[in-house]
Design an enzyme around this catalytic site. Structure first.
Site, PDB file in Angstrom:
ATOM      1  CD  GLN A  53      50.598  43.895  50.531  1.00 45.28           C
ATOM      2  OE1 GLN A  53      50.600  43.593  49.348  1.00 45.28           O
ATOM      3  NE2 GLN A  53      49.752  43.394  51.396  1.00 45.28           N
ATOM      4  CB  SER A 105      52.798  45.457  43.337  1.00 50.86           C
ATOM      5  OG  SER A 105      52.697  44.082  43.274  1.00 50.86           O
ATOM      6  CD  GLU A 140      36.519  42.746  47.058  1.00 46.87           C
ATOM      7  OE1 GLU A 140      35.625  43.619  46.996  1.00 46.87           O
ATOM      8  OE2 GLU A 140      37.453  42.671  46.267  1.00 46.87           O
TER       9      GLU A 140
HETATM   10  C1  LIG Z   1      52.313  39.913  40.615  1.00 42.50           C
HETATM   11  C2  LIG Z   1      52.576  39.797  42.083  1.00 42.50           C
HETATM   12  C3  LIG Z   1      52.512  40.930  42.869  1.00 42.50           C
HETATM   13  C4  LIG Z   1      52.803  40.857  44.236  1.00 42.50           C
HETATM   14  N1  LIG Z   1      52.763  42.003  44.985  1.00 42.50           N
HETATM   15  C5  LIG Z   1      53.113  41.960  46.294  1.00 42.50           C
HETATM   16  C6  LIG Z   1      53.196  43.162  47.061  1.00 42.50           C
HETATM   17  O1  LIG Z   1      52.943  44.264  46.562  1.00 42.50           O
HETATM   18  N2  LIG Z   1      53.595  43.089  48.342  1.00 42.50           N
HETATM   19  C7  LIG Z   1      53.872  41.886  48.950  1.00 42.50           C
HETATM   20  O2  LIG Z   1      54.177  41.895  50.132  1.00 42.50           O
HETATM   21  N3  LIG Z   1      53.809  40.719  48.249  1.00 42.50           N
HETATM   22  C8  LIG Z   1      53.442  40.736  46.929  1.00 42.50           C
HETATM   23  N4  LIG Z   1      53.404  39.574  46.198  1.00 42.50           N
HETATM   24  C9  LIG Z   1      53.810  38.328  46.834  1.00 42.50           C
HETATM   25  C10 LIG Z   1      52.666  37.361  47.094  1.00 42.50           C
HETATM   26  O3  LIG Z   1      51.863  37.827  48.146  1.00 42.50           O
HETATM   27  C11 LIG Z   1      53.317  36.015  47.401  1.00 42.50           C
HETATM   28  O4  LIG Z   1      53.991  35.580  46.238  1.00 42.50           O
HETATM   29  C12 LIG Z   1      52.278  34.991  47.798  1.00 42.50           C
HETATM   30  O5  LIG Z   1      51.728  35.296  49.043  1.00 42.50           O
HETATM   31  C13 LIG Z   1      52.880  33.566  47.849  1.00 42.50           C
HETATM   32  O6  LIG Z   1      54.030  33.554  48.633  1.00 42.50           O
HETATM   33  P1  LIG Z   1      55.380  32.905  48.113  1.00 42.50           P
HETATM   34  O7  LIG Z   1      55.669  33.450  46.749  1.00 42.50           O
HETATM   35  O8  LIG Z   1      56.411  33.083  49.167  1.00 42.50           O
HETATM   36  O9  LIG Z   1      55.065  31.364  47.920  1.00 42.50           O
HETATM   37  P2  LIG Z   1      54.989  30.274  49.073  1.00 42.50           P
HETATM   38  O10 LIG Z   1      54.214  30.797  50.220  1.00 42.50           O
HETATM   39  O11 LIG Z   1      56.368  29.759  49.329  1.00 42.50           O
HETATM   40  O12 LIG Z   1      54.145  29.161  48.364  1.00 42.50           O
HETATM   41  C14 LIG Z   1      54.693  28.248  47.382  1.00 42.50           C
HETATM   42  C15 LIG Z   1      53.593  27.284  46.964  1.00 42.50           C
HETATM   43  O13 LIG Z   1      53.154  26.521  48.109  1.00 42.50           O
HETATM   44  C16 LIG Z   1      51.745  26.665  48.284  1.00 42.50           C
HETATM   45  N5  LIG Z   1      51.419  26.712  49.714  1.00 42.50           N
HETATM   46  C17 LIG Z   1      52.021  27.480  50.657  1.00 42.50           C
HETATM   47  N6  LIG Z   1      51.425  27.286  51.862  1.00 42.50           N
HETATM   48  C18 LIG Z   1      50.420  26.395  51.665  1.00 42.50           C
HETATM   49  C19 LIG Z   1      49.439  25.795  52.506  1.00 42.50           C
HETATM   50  N7  LIG Z   1      49.354  26.084  53.803  1.00 42.50           N
HETATM   51  N8  LIG Z   1      48.553  24.919  51.939  1.00 42.50           N
HETATM   52  C20 LIG Z   1      48.611  24.617  50.609  1.00 42.50           C
HETATM   53  N9  LIG Z   1      49.532  25.132  49.770  1.00 42.50           N
HETATM   54  C21 LIG Z   1      50.412  26.023  50.282  1.00 42.50           C
HETATM   55  C22 LIG Z   1      51.397  27.994  47.620  1.00 42.50           C
HETATM   56  O14 LIG Z   1      50.034  28.018  47.211  1.00 42.50           O
HETATM   57  C23 LIG Z   1      52.350  27.994  46.423  1.00 42.50           C
HETATM   58  O15 LIG Z   1      51.808  27.246  45.366  1.00 42.50           O
HETATM   59  C24 LIG Z   1      53.122  39.603  44.831  1.00 42.50           C
HETATM   60  C25 LIG Z   1      53.162  38.454  44.026  1.00 42.50           C
HETATM   61  C26 LIG Z   1      52.902  38.533  42.670  1.00 42.50           C
HETATM   62  C27 LIG Z   1      52.964  37.279  41.834  1.00 42.50           C
END
Ligand SMILES: Cc1cc2nc3c(=O)[nH]c(=O)nc-3n(C[C@H](O)[C@H](O)[C@H](O)COP(=O)(O)OP(=O)(O)OC[C@H]3O[C@@H](n4cnc5c(N)ncnc54)[C@H](O)[C@@H]3O)c2cc1C
Length: 422
Positions: free
Chosen positions: A135, A170, A253
């Site tokens: 993805q 992933s 889901e």
């Molecule tokens: C093990 C793992 C596997 C993954 N696999 C994939 C994959 O296969 N493909 C893919 O595309 N992505 C994948 N991801 C990425 C995952 O989808 C993102 O890490 C996740 O969506 C959070 O985005 P970010 O890391 O950019 O954090 P950010 O969006 O920058 O968020 C940082 C912090 O701010 C908080 N925050 C952000 N916006 C808000 C809001 N509106 N209100 C309150 N709090 C907020 C978040 O909760 C978080 O605590 C994976 C992540 C992990 C850990």
């Protein structure tokens, strides 16, 4: 508690039970199905042989992606039937053969938004295992705020040419296809200029660099995309309609694992009780309190699953239950990891003989990966659960706004600036 699902589903259950008895695979009883999928081609020896035969039998019986329409290789099973199927496989101690993100994310999006030609082309290739997807949604600056993705898609004749960067992908090391959300109309409002494109991952302008995780394994990667090409035929849902497709992907889901999801946590719970018993700690008040807390949560997961199943059996669409479910299991598991390492103390840091290299079910390990003790690995990896597939904060926003009808969260200063074109 036994749930009465009616005579039709009882007959379906009986047919399945008989089929499994007649065709069952040997030697796969203790192997986790997700671990089998994640092992990919690296699986070897007796388990690999048995898994291959089992896969062939399931394919012949249309029991791989059985929830997909019959004309594309499935059986068109309902969410309740899939739950019954999962229960029967679990009861018999045989793994489901799953197709990862192809089965859970891409296929359902194609079924809802794809043309008949796209369904006929892409779905059977996922079922057979020929196309394995990862993805490409998240970017270095856009995870939760997915609609802001910056990776560009430019139409060139009958192709889309994609450039940009994706991260946290992933299973990219096991995949040969990637589904990419990219911006094909930079002038349109942010939700309206996106497209959902399926692209071959290899020899196609995409450099995949593995990322090392806290567990030592490299289960995900980042991609540097420079001129990746995909025919327009591979755009699902039409150009600039990718947001709707992505929402289907993320909301997919339907409850198939509703009544079996808690089983893995239950097994893990009893393993911790064994550990506490061996160490003579089960008589301690605080240990008992923690274990009782964990047991109660696993049972709540079971009841929540039964509730979801009852909703599906009554032919009602589940609402924001998916968010409640995700928030509940991921927060539970994070706290459970803390309970486990707290109980073991410094011993939690020592790897035993039976501990596999981190994240590697087959004991082979990624090059350079290191051993983590079982409970230490649980502690570290469970923290990812509250981040992937929508963080806990995002799930709480969804529950607040869509289930409880609370006012929408005010935009952050950054979002306000962006919407004013800053
Ligand atoms: C093990 C793992 C596997 C993954 N696999 C994939 C994959 O296969 N493909 C893919 O595309 N992505 C994948 N991801 C990425 C995952 O989808 C993102 O890490 C996740 O969506 C959070 O985005 P970010 O890391 O950019 O954090 P950010 O969006 O920058 O968020 C940082 C912090 O701010 C908080 N925050 C952000 N916006 C808000 C809001 N509106 N209100 C309150 N709090 C907020 C978040 O909760 C978080 O605590 C994976 C992540 C992990 C850990």
């Amino acid at each position: 508690m036994k749930l009465d699902l009616g005579p039709e589903l009882d007959a379906f259950r009986l047919r399945l039970r008989k089929w499994i008895e007649a065709n069952r695979a040997e030697g796969l009883e203790d192997v986790d199905e997700r671990a089998l999928y994640l092992s990919g081609d690296r699986l070897s020896g007796r388990i690999a042989e048995s898994y291959r035969h089992w896969t062939e039998r399931l394919l012949e019986a249309r029991l791989v992606c059985p929830q997909w329409p019959e004309k594309f290789g499935g059986q068109g099973l309902s969410g309740v039937q899939v739950a019954v199927l999962n229960e029967e496989f679990h009861r018999a101690g045989v793994p489901r053969v799953t197709r990862g993100m192809g089965e859970s994310l891409v296929g359902p999006s194609i079924i809802v938004h794809g043309t008949e030609e796209q369904k006929a082309h892409f779905l059977p290739r996922i079922i057979s295992g020929e196309d394995r997807y990862c993805q490409g949604f998240s970017e270095p600056n856009h995870g939760s705020d997915l609609a802001a993705v910056e990776t560009k898609g430019v139409v060139d004749g009958d192709e889309v040419v994609i450039s940009g960067q994706k991260v946290w992908t992933s299973g990219a090391h096991l995949a040969n296809w990637i589904f990419i959300l990219c911006r094909t109309d930079p002038e349109a409002p942010k939700h309206r200029g996106l497209s959902f494109v399926l692209a071959p991952l290899h020899d196609n302008g995409i450099e995949v660099r593995p990322l090392r995780q806290a567990t030592g394994a490299s289960g995900f990667s980042q991609e540097f995309i420079d001129g990746c090409r995909a025919p327009l035929f591979n755009v699902i849902g039409g150009l600039n309609n990718g947001w709707r497709v992505a929402m289907t992907t993320l909301g997919n889901e339907r409850g198939g694992s509703a009544t079996t999801q808690h089983l893995r946590y239950e097994r893990e719970f009893w393993a911790l009780v064994d550990e506490a018993t061996k160490r003579g700690r089960v008589g301690e008040a605080l240990v008992r309190q923690d274990l009782a807390w964990a047991y109660t949560h696993v049972q709540l997961m079971r009841f929540q699953g039964l509730r979801l199943l009852a909703t599906l059996a009554a032919k009602r669409e589940p609402g924001p239950e998916a968010s409640v479910n995700k928030l509940f299991w991921s927060e539970y598991h994070k706290r459970f990891g803390e309970v486990a390492v707290g109980l073991l103390g410094p011993d939690a840091m020592l790897a035993g003989e039976g501990d596999a290299p981190s994240g590697e079910p087959d004991g082979e390990g990624e090059p350079g990966s290191y051993h983590l003790a079982r409970w230490q690995a649980t502690f570290v990896s469970s923290r990812a659960g509250t981040i992937f597939s929508g963080t806990s904060q995002i799930q709480r926003n969804i529950i607040g706004e869509r289930a409880l009808g609370l006012p929408k969260e005010p935009p952050s200063p950054v979002e306000e600036q962006r919407s004013q074109g800053g």
